[in-house]
Enzyme design. Structure first.
Site, PDB file in Angstrom:
ATOM      1  CD  GLU A 525      -1.777  -2.415   1.290  1.00  0.00           C
ATOM      2  OE1 GLU A 525      -0.651  -2.678   1.779  1.00  0.00           O
ATOM      3  OE2 GLU A 525      -2.601  -3.294   0.982  1.00  0.00           O
ATOM      4  CD  GLN A 547      -8.038  -5.970  -2.479  1.00  0.00           C
ATOM      5  OE1 GLN A 547      -7.571  -6.725  -1.637  1.00  0.00           O
ATOM      6  NE2 GLN A 547      -7.949  -6.208  -3.773  1.00  0.00           N
ATOM      7  CE1 TYR A 551      -6.251  -5.437   5.990  1.00  0.00           C
ATOM      8  CE2 TYR A 551      -7.514  -5.454   3.959  1.00  0.00           C
ATOM      9  CZ  TYR A 551      -7.217  -6.015   5.186  1.00  0.00           C
ATOM     10  OH  TYR A 551      -7.858  -7.150   5.603  1.00  0.00           O
ATOM     11  CB  ILE A 552      -5.989   3.410   4.297  1.00  0.00           C
ATOM     12  CG1 ILE A 552      -5.578   4.494   3.295  1.00  0.00           C
ATOM     13  CG2 ILE A 552      -6.292   4.037   5.647  1.00  0.00           C
ATOM     14  CD1 ILE A 552      -6.715   5.439   2.906  1.00  0.00           C
ATOM     15  CG  HIS A 592     -12.630  -7.347   5.391  1.00  0.00           C
ATOM     16  ND1 HIS A 592     -11.940  -8.248   6.152  1.00  0.00           N
ATOM     17  CD2 HIS A 592     -11.999  -7.310   4.190  1.00  0.00           C
ATOM     18  CE1 HIS A 592     -10.944  -8.750   5.432  1.00  0.00           C
ATOM     19  NE2 HIS A 592     -10.957  -8.192   4.245  1.00  0.00           N
TER      20      HIS A 592
END
Ligand SMILES: Cc1ncc(C[n+]2csc(CCOP(=O)(O)OP(=O)(O)O)c2C)c(N)n1
Ligand SMILES: [Mg+2]
Length: 803
Positions: A525, A547, A551-552, A592
């Site tokens: 990332e 994505q 996960y940023i 998520h």
């Protein structure tokens, strides 16, 4: 490993001599600046110094291979390089050390960065691009070690895109993709993950990147044995060397004091990178640090006597000097004359920088003393105000803080008095602040006419027979329109290419627009972000896809340190209008369902943060952003792709305005404010509330940064007198920010009849199990009961207690 002595240029000895002499003069100038710079700090005129001494000679070689259109992404040791490409002179060097706030005097950052953080100007006064192919470019440095690496990847990739993608207007940015992106990094900083991530990604992408490691065996006090396996970065990266079967790197190792060999290696490295778009690693070892790491300490504390003696002997400058004498370029006596002359020039330049630095404050001091003295004349507190004036007047080299302290404190002696001179003092302070504050605060966001909140909105249009479709199709068809409309746009991320992203919002786009414009990336990332930053800095319009919002965090450091500060740290002289596309909010499970909005809001000032409630709104944000010149994060709703939405007909054209809220449902009793996926629940709950006689107004924030620039929410509160902020971030996260904006900034407290409240998620991350969402984030029942409780408090007769 390549390492030979052959020089490729065929020039006369006189030409050669002149060139070497000119190089030596630059190096001596740089060294003298380092020496004198350190003294400026030790005598208190500058606050901190970190210099390029000991690293001069390889930078001369790099500068010789560096052409117009090329970009540097480096770190604080590179003053010699900057001087050699003509982007830094003596006076500017010292202006940087003093932190001069005038960009004309201190072109690197207008005093916003410590000295040693370099940049060139990519933008004109109005924020439009200069022709970057006609100048030598340096992307603006940042202090976090290895933080320059991700951006370097994108700067290099831009050349590949410009060379291989047809139909882009390259005029200001590229000549056939021939530009090299040159990275510099200290040996110790190669320990950072960002370095390795960048090395691997550039090898995969095969981009014209030349990575230079300045190896002095240390990272402040920590020796290479604690930093690098085998204490040798090029040794351990040998596996990246390309061969007849595989693409990879060309790797060079060269001694940092060996001028002729350095020149040769750099020429050869440049050919490989420029022509073949093959990345290159140049490991420059045996470098030194004559004055130690920075002005904060002395290296005698951690280097052995033997090492210190070796550093004197192998100082690249004295080695170069020796080589020049041996090769009849000058004599020792001639060298001394040159060195003396340069010493004088450096002292003169330093003095000029100091005079220029002090001058405006001196003038402002004179003005301030005059207004103070005249305010004193008729005051009953004359003696006190005069004292402030006199104390200010005697300061030999005043700073602005001292000027404002004196004038602002004087007002406290005048609270009960009225006079023209008091008014003059008040006005002077106001106009002084208005003049000076921008020197420290301007250009966090774009100030050009392309700034995002200046782009007009445009409503979606629908044909009479417009279909209700899976919302991801709106996204896909809008991207299709974008890629056609903007040949310079491209998108990349994990699974973004071949399968058209995990939610099929890019289905078929790679087939249509090719693998360079719609591409898969490795799982990395930070460098996905870096690709975006670098390419945006070179005029492309990248869309970097992360994505999942969760996960940023891997990219957050680079977003916060690099992208968010770019316009600010260059005082508006560089920009990277990068769009970051991601998807998040409530779906299922700890990683998520992320909605870490409070964290993002606070770490990303300088980047717009947009939270569309559906795909039409999201697509509209992309359309707006592409007309503007600013970076933004767009967070699509993970659970929204398969919901049905009506397909607009003006794809690529309709625009969601930035910084503007939308009232979804009008109401009279309470204002409910939310955004993203939670908003759908709020909307549903509003219907249930209506059934019990509560008329809620529902507002979609849409844009967290900037926030409600028209102050529409307070207008709603003025009508309903009640406010509830519903948010799926942790308590005190984004909801606290939203409340502060509404209650404090918009003054909504004046209209409130009930306590303003927030309803947020639990403090923990959302659990996965089937009921995880219900027990982790605000539910319809939570919202209903909260609103009902507020209404019960106002009118218990009409709304008897639920519990
Ligand atoms: C992420 C980060 N960690 C720590 C620091 C503090 N720091 C500044 S320079 C430095 C050492 C860097 O050594 P090296 O990369 O070898 O470069 P050199 O100064 O030796 O040229 C450290 C630890 C920093 N600036 N950024
Ligand atoms: Mg080092």
């Amino acid at each position: 490993m390549n390492n030979t002595n052959k020089t490729t240029k065929d020039i006369t000895f006189e030409d050669f001599k002149a060139e070497v002499l000119s190089d030596y003069k630059i190096a001596v100038t740089s060294r003298e600046c380092s020496l004198l710079g350190r003294r400026e700090v030790l005598t208190g005129k500058a606050k901190f110094g970190i210099f390029g001494d000991g690293k001069e000679v390889p930078q001369l070689a790099m500068a010789k291979a560096f052409k117009n259109g090329d970009f540097r992404s480096g770190y604080y040791r590179d003053q010699t390089f900057m001087m050699a490409i003509g982007a830094l002179n003596i006076q500017q060097f010292f202006a940087g050390l003093y932190g001069h706030t005038d960009i004309a005097e201190e072109p690197m950052s207008a005093g916003r960065q410590m000295g040693g953080h370099f940049a060139t100007h990519s933008l004109n006064e109005d924020g439009s691009w200069k022709n970057l192919t006609q100048q030598k470019n340096s992307s603006a440095d940042i202090s976090p070690t290895a933080g320059q690496m991700p951006r370097l990847l994108g700067l290099a990739q831009a050349s590949k895109i410009y060379r291989e993608v047809k139909g882009i207007d390259t005029e200001k940015f590229s000549v056939n993709g021939d530009e090299i992106a040159w990275g510099t990094i200290g040996n110790a900083s190669t320990s950072e993950g960002l370095f390795f991530e960048t090395i691997n990604a550039a090898g995969v992408l095969q981009v014209p990147m030349v990575m230079n490691v300045w190896d002095d065996e240390y990272g402040i006090s920590v020796h290479a044995k604690h930093q690098t396996t085998k204490e040798n970065i090029s040794e351990i990266l040998k596996g990246f060397q390309r061969d007849e079967n595989n693409n990879g790197y060309e790797i060079f190792r060269v001694k940092g004091w060996d001028y002729p060999n350095l020149v040769d290696v750099y020429q050869r490295a440049a050919v490989v990178a420029r022509k073949e778009h093959c990345p290159v690693l140049i490991h420059v070892n045996e470098l030194t640090q004559p004055q130690g790491h920075s002005t904060s300490g002395s290296h005698e504390r951690y280097k052995s006597k033997e090492r210190l003696a070796w550093e004197v002997e192998f100082d690249c400058m004295s080695k170069m000097r020796q080589w020049m004498i041996e090769n009849n370029i000058f004599t020792n006596e001639e060298a001394k004359v040159i060195e003396k002359d340069i010493q004088k020039q450096v002292r003169k330049g330093k003095q000029a920088a100091w005079t220029a630095f002090v001058k405006p404050q001196k003038e402002e001091q004179i003005e301030a003393v005059a207004v103070l003295k005249s305010a004193a004349v008729n005051s009953s507190n004359k003696a006190f105000i005069e004292k402030l004036a006199n104390e200010l007047e005697v300061i030999k080299e005043p700073i602005r803080k001292e000027i404002l302290i004196a004038t602002r404190k004087a007002l406290r002696y005048l609270t009960t008095e009225k006079s023209e001179t008091k008014t003059a003092l008040i006005n002077w302070i106001a106009s002084y602040k208005a003049k000076i504050q921008p020197k420290y605060s301007a250009n966090l966001y774009s100030e050009s006419n392309l700034r995002a909140d200046n782009i007009n909105d445009e409503a979606p249009k629908y044909n009479d027979d417009a279909e209700m479709v899976d919302a991801r199709l709106i996204m896909r068809d809008n991207f299709d329109a974008i890629f056609t409309k903007y040949p310079e746009s491209l998108i990349f991320g994990e699974d973004a290419g071949h399968i058209g992203d995990v939610n099929q919002g890019l289905e078929g786009m790679q087939e249509k627009y090719g693998e360079l414009r719609v591409s898969d990336t490795g799982i990395r990332e930070a460098t996905i972000l870096g690709q975006g930053i670098g390419m945006a800095m070179r005029g492309l319009r990248p869309i970097a896809e992360i994505q999942y919002l969760d996960y940023i965090l891997y990219a957050l450091q680079i977003m916060s340190d690099d992208l968010a500060t770019l316009q600010y740290r260059t005082n508006g002289k560089q920009k990277a209008p990068l769009i970051i596309r991601t998807r998040g909010h409530r779906l299922e499970g700890i990683w998520h369902s992320g909605s870490q909005m409070g964290g993002l809001i606070h770490l990303l000032r300088g980047i717009h943060l947009l939270v569309p409630r559906n795909m039409m709104k999201a697509a509209g944000f992309y359309n707006t952003l592409l007309e503007g010149d600013e970076p933004a994060v767009v967070i699509e709703c993970l659970n929204g792709y398969r919901l049905k939405e009506k397909m607009p007909s003006n794809l690529g054209e309709f625009k969601t305005p930035i910084g503007v809220v939308e009232t979804i449902k009008e109401g009279a009793d309470i204002t409910l404010v939310s955004y993203g996926s939670t908003l759908r629940i709020v909307e549903e709950t509003a219907k249930e509330l209506a059934q019990v006689g509560i008329d809620a107004e529902v507002i979609d924030i849409q844009s967290l940064l900037p926030f409600d620039i028209k102050h529409d929410i307070v207008k709603s509160v003025q009508k309903t007198n009640r406010l509830l902020v519903i948010d799926e971030d942790v308590p005190g996260g984004a909801s606290a920010y939203i409340l502060q904006e509404i209650v404090e900034k918009q003054d909504a407290y004046r209209f409130l009849d009930s306590k303003p409240q927030t309803l947020a998620a639990k403090e923990h991350r959302p659990a996965y199990g089937t009921d995880g969402d219900y027990f982790s984030k605000p539910s319809a029942e939570d919202i209903f009961e909260k609103v009902y409780e507020m209404m019960h408090e106002v009118n218990p007769a009409k709304f008897p207690a639920l519990f």
